[in-house]
Write a protein that holds these residues in place. Structure first.
Motif, short mmCIF file in Angstrom:
data_model
loop_
_atom_site.label_atom_id
_atom_site.label_comp_id
_atom_site.label_asym_id
_atom_site.label_seq_id
_atom_site.Cartn_x
_atom_site.Cartn_y
_atom_site.Cartn_z
N GLU A 1 0.82 -1.21 0.00
CA GLU A 1 0.00 0.00 0.00
C GLU A 1 0.84 1.25 0.00
N ALA A 2 1.93 1.18 0.78
CA ALA A 2 2.73 2.39 0.96
C ALA A 2 3.37 2.84 -0.35
N LEU A 3 3.43 1.95 -1.31
CA LEU A 3 4.18 2.31 -2.51
C LEU A 3 3.33 2.87 -3.63
N THR A 4 2.07 2.62 -3.59
CA THR A 4 1.26 3.14 -4.67
C THR A 4 1.23 4.65 -4.54
N GLY A 5 1.33 5.31 -5.67
CA GLY A 5 1.18 6.75 -5.64
C GLY A 5 2.46 7.54 -5.47
N ILE A 6 3.62 6.87 -5.35
CA ILE A 6 4.86 7.65 -5.31
C ILE A 6 5.07 8.26 -6.69
N GLU A 7 5.31 9.55 -6.71
CA GLU A 7 5.57 10.20 -7.99
C GLU A 7 6.95 10.83 -7.96
N TYR A 8 7.70 10.57 -9.00
CA TYR A 8 9.02 11.15 -9.07
C TYR A 8 8.92 12.42 -9.90
N THR A 9 8.42 13.45 -9.27
CA THR A 9 8.09 14.66 -10.01
C THR A 9 9.30 15.30 -10.66
N HIS A 10 10.45 15.18 -10.01
CA HIS A 10 11.63 15.84 -10.54
C HIS A 10 12.41 14.96 -11.49
N THR A 11 12.10 13.70 -11.49
CA THR A 11 13.04 12.76 -12.06
C THR A 11 12.95 12.67 -13.57
N PHE A 12 14.09 12.74 -14.20
CA PHE A 12 14.16 12.70 -15.65
C PHE A 12 13.76 11.31 -16.16
N GLN A 13 12.87 11.31 -17.17
CA GLN A 13 12.42 10.03 -17.74
C GLN A 13 13.33 9.67 -18.91
N HIS A 14 14.00 8.58 -18.78
CA HIS A 14 14.94 8.16 -19.83
C HIS A 14 14.34 6.97 -20.59
N GLN A 15 14.20 7.13 -21.88
CA GLN A 15 13.66 6.04 -22.70
C GLN A 15 14.78 5.11 -23.13
N VAL A 16 14.63 3.86 -22.81
CA VAL A 16 15.61 2.87 -23.29
C VAL A 16 14.85 1.59 -23.63
N SER A 17 15.14 1.06 -24.80
CA SER A 17 14.37 -0.10 -25.24
C SER A 17 14.85 -1.38 -24.54
N ARG A 18 13.95 -2.33 -24.52
CA ARG A 18 14.31 -3.62 -23.92
C ARG A 18 15.42 -4.29 -24.69
N ASP A 19 15.40 -4.11 -26.00
CA ASP A 19 16.47 -4.71 -26.81
C ASP A 19 17.82 -4.11 -26.45
#
Ligand code: ATP
Ligand code: MG
Length: 279
Positions: free
Chosen positions: A38-56
């Motif tokens: 329960e404690a983990l739902t809803g954590i938002e990383y508002t500042h955190t840079f989203q880095h796209q990296v493919s599974r491949d």
């Protein structure tokens, strides 16, 4: 593998006996709360840079723990389950990954373990690159943006400015930065102590995995170790020598070593507790 067996047996004995002499066990009651659903739902990383990296791309770097059906991801899942159990039993939230020498699999193990833990919905994980001389975590995610731990240490940059999240739920990465030589001097500073404290306290329900330097090359690990709850020790099959393992076990006497991983193992029948295959 025979040559390193004796030293690994000692590590296993320590592990099985729960505590080595001199353990500073944090009481689960007073320790940071162990993560729960329960404690983990809803954590938002508002500042955190989203880095796209493919599974491949990840898989090309041997980062495979995010795959549901991958023969080798199972090894990390097994490792995850056992490590989580140790952390939970002791109320611990921080774990360092080290080895005797360079190139034995610390970074890959720390990364796949972090992903595997993050995939378990009960946990969010911060993977922190504390190998200031060979900061390679970013490379496993093909992350090229500037900024990392070294900038927080040397320039006082806020941690949130350098964190990134790859496309893996529950995982945040603190990359290294430019490699430095005077690493142990830096790791011994009050600023680093403050940073480690911040990382562990920042979110209540999070496990922090520290990718550390090797034990026998510098004293870096000894600067940082007092602030960590626990350690994992990586041994590379066919490479780490018995005398190196024995020396490391002496150095780690009384520390919270929760396991030794036989990495790049080609022997699927081996009876070692923690084992990751060569892949
Ligand atoms: N189980 C494995 N199977 C195959 N290759 C592996 C395995 N573990 C690590 N490697 C490879 O071995 C090399 C060294 O791994 P890694 O960078 O994780 O080691 P390290 O101990 O962190 O090294 P350094 O001391 O340079 O930081 C990398 O090319 C990595 O992909
Ligand atoms: Mg490394």
């Amino acid at each position: 593998m025979e040559p390193i067996k004796a030293a690994i047996e000692r590590a296993r004995h320590q592990r099985n006996s729960g505590e080595a002499p001199g353990f500073k066990k944090r009481s689960p009651a007073s320790a940071a709360p162990v993560p729960n659903d329960e404690a983990l739902t809803g954590i938002e990383y508002t500042h955190t840079f989203q880095h796209q990296v493919s599974r491949d791309d990840l898989a090309a770097n041997r980062v495979i723990a995010q795959e549901k059906r991958h023969a080798f991801a199972d090894a990390y899942r097994m490792l995850r389950t056992q490590v989580l159990s140790k952390l939970r039993d002791n109320g611990w939230t921080t774990l360092g990954v080290t080895s005797a020498g360079a190139g034995q699999g610390k970074t890959l193990t720390a990364t796949n373990l972090a992903i595997s833990m993050a995939r378990n919905v009960k946990h969010t994980v911060l993977l922190a690159d504390f190998d200031l001389r060979r900061p390679n975590v970013r490379n496993l995610f093909n992350y090229e943006r500037e900024g990392g731990l070294i900038d927080c240490i040397e320039r006082g940059l806020p941690v949130e400015d350098v964190l990134f999240t790859p496309d893996i739920d529950g995982l945040v990465v603190l990359p290294g930065g430019e490699a430095v030589d005077e690493s142990s001097e830096l790791l011994g500073t009050a600023r680093v102590s403050g940073l480690v404290q911040e990382l562990r306290d920042r979110y209540q329900n999070r496990i922090v995995i520290f990718d550390l330097p090797p034990l026998l090359v510098t004293d870096d690990v000894f600067e940082i170790m007092p602030q960590l709850d626990s350690l994992l020790f990586v041994v590379e099959e066919g490479k780490t020598r018995r005398d190196e393992v024995a020396r490391c076990m002496d150095l780690l006497e009384g520390k919270n070593l929760i396991g030794t991983i036989l990495n790049k193992s080609r022997d699927s029948q081996s009876s070692y507790g923690y084992q990751t295959p060569y892949y």
